[in-house]
Motif scaffolding. Structure first.
Motif, PDB file in Angstrom:
ATOM      1  N   ASN B  93       0.817  -1.211   0.000  1.00 49.63           N
ATOM      2  CA  ASN B  93       0.000   0.000   0.000  1.00 49.63           C
ATOM      3  C   ASN B  93       0.852   1.262   0.000  1.00 49.63           C
ATOM      4  O   ASN B  93       0.538   2.233  -0.682  1.00 49.63           O
ATOM      5  CB  ASN B  93      -0.921  -0.024   1.222  1.00 49.63           C
ATOM      6  N   LEU B 106     -11.571  -2.016 -10.846  1.00 51.61           N
ATOM      7  CA  LEU B 106     -12.806  -2.652 -10.390  1.00 51.61           C
ATOM      8  C   LEU B 106     -13.938  -2.179 -11.296  1.00 51.61           C
ATOM      9  O   LEU B 106     -14.212  -0.986 -11.390  1.00 51.61           O
ATOM     10  CB  LEU B 106     -13.105  -2.281  -8.934  1.00 51.61           C
ATOM     11  N   GLU B 109     -16.881   0.198 -10.089  1.00 44.18           N
ATOM     12  CA  GLU B 109     -16.584   1.488  -9.461  1.00 44.18           C
ATOM     13  C   GLU B 109     -16.213   2.520 -10.529  1.00 44.18           C
ATOM     14  O   GLU B 109     -15.705   2.175 -11.590  1.00 44.18           O
ATOM     15  CB  GLU B 109     -15.410   1.325  -8.483  1.00 44.18           C
ATOM     16  N   LEU B 117      -9.056   3.892  -4.064  1.00 50.81           N
ATOM     17  CA  LEU B 117      -8.980   2.632  -3.335  1.00 50.81           C
ATOM     18  C   LEU B 117      -7.733   2.443  -2.453  1.00 50.81           C
ATOM     19  O   LEU B 117      -7.866   2.069  -1.283  1.00 50.81           O
ATOM     20  CB  LEU B 117      -9.142   1.461  -4.317  1.00 50.81           C
ATOM     21  N   PRO B 118      -6.525   2.712  -2.967  1.00 54.71           N
ATOM     22  CA  PRO B 118      -5.345   2.516  -2.090  1.00 54.71           C
ATOM     23  C   PRO B 118      -5.415   3.384  -0.836  1.00 54.71           C
ATOM     24  O   PRO B 118      -4.958   2.978   0.238  1.00 54.71           O
ATOM     25  CB  PRO B 118      -4.170   2.938  -2.968  1.00 54.71           C
ATOM     26  N   VAL B 120      -8.174   4.277   0.664  1.00 48.79           N
ATOM     27  CA  VAL B 120      -9.180   3.681   1.546  1.00 48.79           C
ATOM     28  C   VAL B 120      -8.489   2.732   2.513  1.00 48.79           C
ATOM     29  O   VAL B 120      -8.729   2.760   3.719  1.00 48.79           O
ATOM     30  CB  VAL B 120     -10.240   2.909   0.731  1.00 48.79           C
ATOM     31  N   TYR B 121      -7.581   1.900   1.952  1.00 42.48           N
ATOM     32  CA  TYR B 121      -6.908   0.922   2.801  1.00 42.48           C
ATOM     33  C   TYR B 121      -5.873   1.566   3.706  1.00 42.48           C
ATOM     34  O   TYR B 121      -5.329   0.934   4.588  1.00 42.48           O
ATOM     35  CB  TYR B 121      -6.294  -0.183   1.942  1.00 42.48           C
ATOM     36  N   ARG B 122      -5.587   2.838   3.450  1.00 42.50           N
ATOM     37  CA  ARG B 122      -4.692   3.546   4.344  1.00 42.50           C
ATOM     38  C   ARG B 122      -5.491   4.201   5.469  1.00 42.50           C
ATOM     39  O   ARG B 122      -4.926   4.771   6.399  1.00 42.50           O
ATOM     40  CB  ARG B 122      -3.935   4.604   3.551  1.00 42.50           C
ATOM     41  N   GLY B 123      -6.827   4.150   5.339  1.00 38.25           N
ATOM     42  CA  GLY B 123      -7.678   4.700   6.388  1.00 38.25           C
ATOM     43  C   GLY B 123      -7.812   6.206   6.317  1.00 38.25           C
ATOM     44  O   GLY B 123      -8.080   6.881   7.313  1.00 38.25           O
ATOM     45  N   ARG B 165      -4.092   5.583 -10.196  1.00 36.06           N
ATOM     46  CA  ARG B 165      -4.277   4.803  -8.968  1.00 36.06           C
ATOM     47  C   ARG B 165      -2.923   4.437  -8.352  1.00 36.06           C
ATOM     48  O   ARG B 165      -2.764   4.409  -7.136  1.00 36.06           O
ATOM     49  CB  ARG B 165      -5.077   3.533  -9.277  1.00 36.06           C
TER      50      ARG B 165
END
Lengths: 412, 253
Positions: B93, B106, B109, B117-118, B120-123, B165
């Motif tokens: 990430n 995706l 989306e 998206l990346p 998102v996974y980093r919060g 992305r």
């Protein structure tokens, strides 16, 4: 390493994806949901109806009193061969007298005979009235209340008076606008003078207790013949000592009826509370079977969820690969699919709860059964379905998370 | 813009005696047989080779999607060769921006959501995420298409979304796997031009390809064959079959 990805993110993102994919596969979702929904609906409808049955039955029985015993040839709930009971010797007035003399717990005792008759006043008529032949004590035992006039007296009995005390429903139907006291009613054509009316009592099981008339025991027999089997109704002083009372009663009756030792009783002791117990045993078995059926339906629904989730995981193998490549951890993927599975099931549960409660309500409206639907049920139904979804989603979700990202990205 | 990341000195990538073996039907297949090289920050390196040469395996290891059987892989000062699955997810990430041959967007989306998206996974909070994603799409000149889904975009546009992305998380390196493989030559050229711009802007680029023409555009190329490096040097030279300047071999049987 400091990294902002926490459980909260997993849950939020999981929920978002779940909602998204539910919307994307609407038809599939609805069909899958149906399985869970039917399971929950079945369970709730059954539970509601049976709980309703039990509650109303208990309420009805409680009007009969907890301190009463009815001795008769037939048990109230017949188990086994009906002919065995049919061939028993009738109870007699002599036995009533013996009981009154010997038993030290009795506060009230009365013989009771019953027939179903038409009762008329002028042009008005009521059918299927329970006509009872009883002593004055029966007022206490039967837990009745006089609203006007009086109940039967010992004098009525002794001199064989043609008098009647009528139940609330009979009074209301035959005398809608004036007092029945002093009026004459015809019971199967025979005239009786009304001396009292009773308060409303409601139904016990399917019997309308207000559709009753009480005549002096002797008058009843003189009018309608002596042949019918008699019941002995007894009130006991202390409801807590009812078992001792019952034992004593059995002893006296066996002696008086000269039942040989070792032989079973040739009479039955009936109590409203044992009736309730028997009844609950009966519905309890029904309850267990029905709950089993409901749970199996739910299991089938759960397997449906599992199946659709496995399909969903396979379809989205590449998506899983992409998410993993971009930094999703295994537990994020697990959560995503668990939330999807449980939200599908929760939707199904909501649907099923609505249908189930609706069915129970409908049953209570169109049949005499009273469905007892508790307010927490909707929430419970939804939560329970979500739990089923969660359980059946574990395996597919774990499979999704176990996917090797390299393989998943290459998946066609 | 320069590449982010903690230590500014030393090579960004240092691999030593890297091996990767697979077991296929009980038989050991050695996809990498002791590979060693370094990549400096800001370099643009092509890894080329025939299919079966081990270049895909090397890419998976460099991208932290796979771990080596033996050897050491230092990325941005961290030994990532022995990390567990969760830590590798974090490394992917933070350190790596993937660009795939098949774009791997995706499908359900929008372009914007794909780019987010990346993060998102980093919060990261939604608002900041959105702004950064827009900025990344701006770098690939696609802000006007950000609310479109992948199936409404051309192949070139999809690859540019994928590049956005990869850029959005400001990784230490961009790792591209046959990025022009699914594009016609004109569109492919656009993407290569975009890579040139990114290289000039200071990004570290690692490009895995089997096309010599593409490798010839890179300042440096490493050629793999049978799981070993057989050439390492300037892109045009290696692409034509030269050996470049090979480092001494380590752990070679």
């Amino acid at each position: 390493m400091k990294f902002g990805q926490g459980f909260r993110v997993d849950v939020l993102e999981g929920a978002r994806i779940a909602v998204y994919s539910l919307r994307a596969n609407r038809m599939r979702t609805v069909l899958t949901t149906l399985g869970i929904g039917i399971g929950v609906a079945t369970l709730l409808a059954i539970v509601g109806i049976i709980q309703g049955l039990n509650t109303s039955f208990e309420k009805q029985l409680s009007t009969l009193g907890a301190n009463t015993i009815y001795v008769s040839k037939f048990p109230w709930m017949i188990k086994g061969n009906w002919w065995v009971f049919r061939n028993r010797k009738n109870l007699t007035l002599e036995q009533v007298a013996q009981l009154r003399q010997q038993a030290d717990f009795i506060t009230a005792i009365s013989p009771a005979v019953l027939r179903t008759s038409d009762v008329a006043h002028g042009a008005q008529q009521v059918s299927n009235v329970r006509v009872n032949g009883v002593w004055s004590d029966y007022l206490t035992i039967g837990n009745y209340e006089v609203v006007s006039g009086r109940f039967l007296t010992r004098a009525d009995e002794e001199v064989n008076r043609p008098v009647a005390v009528i139940g609330a429903e009979v009074a209301a139907t035959l005398f809608p606008s004036f007092s029945p006291l002093g009026q004459t009613v015809r019971i199967d054509g025979r005239p009786f003078q009304v001396v009292g009316t009773l308060a409303r009592k409601g139904k016990v099981v399917s019997e309308n207790m207000d559709l009753s008339v009480f005549l002096p025991f002797k008058t009843f027999n003189a009018t309608f013949g002596k042949g019918r089997p008699m019941q002995i109704a007894i009130a006991v002083a202390d409801a807590g000592k009812i078992h001792q009372a019952e034992d004593q009663l059995v002893g006296i009756l066996r002696r008086v009826r000269s039942t040989p030792p070792g032989q079973p009783d040739d009479f039955s002791i009936n109590r409203p509370d044992t009736l309730a117990a028997t009844y609950e045993q009966l519905t309890g078995a029904l309850y267990a079977v029905a709950t089993g059926v409901g749970l199996i339906t739910l299991l089938v629904g759960g397997i449906g969820i599992m199946n659709i989730m496995l399909v969903s995981v396979r379809e989205r193998t590449r998506e899983i690969g992409v998410r993993r490549a971009l930094g999703a951890r295994r537990r994020t993927i697990i959560l995503q699919f668990l939330m999807e599975a449980s939200s599908v099931s929760a939707v199904g549960g909501l649907l099923g709860t609505t249908v189930g409660l609706g069915t129970a309500k409908l049953v209570s409206l169109v049949t005499p059964l009273a469905a007892d639907v508790r307010p927490g049920t909707v929430l419970g139904g939804v939560a329970f379905s979500a739990l089923v979804g969660l359980l059946f989603g574990i395996w597919p979700a774990a499979r999704a998370a176990r996917l090797d990202p390299v393989e998943a990205l290459r998946y066609e | 813009m320069t590449t982010p990341g903690a230590p500014a000195s030393g090579p960004l990538i240092q691999v030593e005696a890297l091996t990767r073996a697979f077991f296929v039907g009980g038989e050991e297949v050695r996809a990498l047989r002791g590979v060693s090289f370094g990549i400096q920050r800001g370099e643009w390196v092509a890894i080329i080779g025939q299919s079966g040469s081990g270049k895909s395996t090397l890419m998976n290891v460099l991208g932290c999607l796979d771990t080596p059987t033996s050897g050491r892989y230092m990325l941005n000062g961290k030994d990532v060769s022995r990390m567990d699955d969760d830590d590798l997810a974090v490394i992917r990430n933070v350190e790596i921006g993937f660009i795939f041959q098949t774009f791997q967007l995706l499908p359900r989306e929008t372009a914007l959501a794909n780019v987010e998206l990346p993060l998102v996974y980093r919060g990261m909070a939604a608002k900041e995420r959105r702004e950064r994603a827009k900025a990344a799409l701006d770098k690939v000149q696609l802000t006007h298409r950000m609310h479109h889904r992948p199936n409404e975009l051309s192949g070139g546009q999809r690859q540019r979304v994928a590049i956005a992305r990869a850029l959005v998380s400001e990784p230490s390196m961009l790792l591209a796997d046959e990025p022009t493989g699914n594009l016609d030559s004109a569109t492919g050229e656009e993407i290569v031009k975009l890579f040139e711009q990114l290289h000039q802007a200071g990004h570290t680029l690692v490009l895995v390809t089997h096309e010599p023409k593409l490798a010839a555009r890179c300042p440096r190329a490493i050629r793999l064959s049978d799981g070993e490096i057989i050439a390492d040097g300037p892109g045009p030279e290696v692409a034509l079959g030269g050996t470049g300047v090979l480092p001494p071999k380590v752990g070679h049987a």
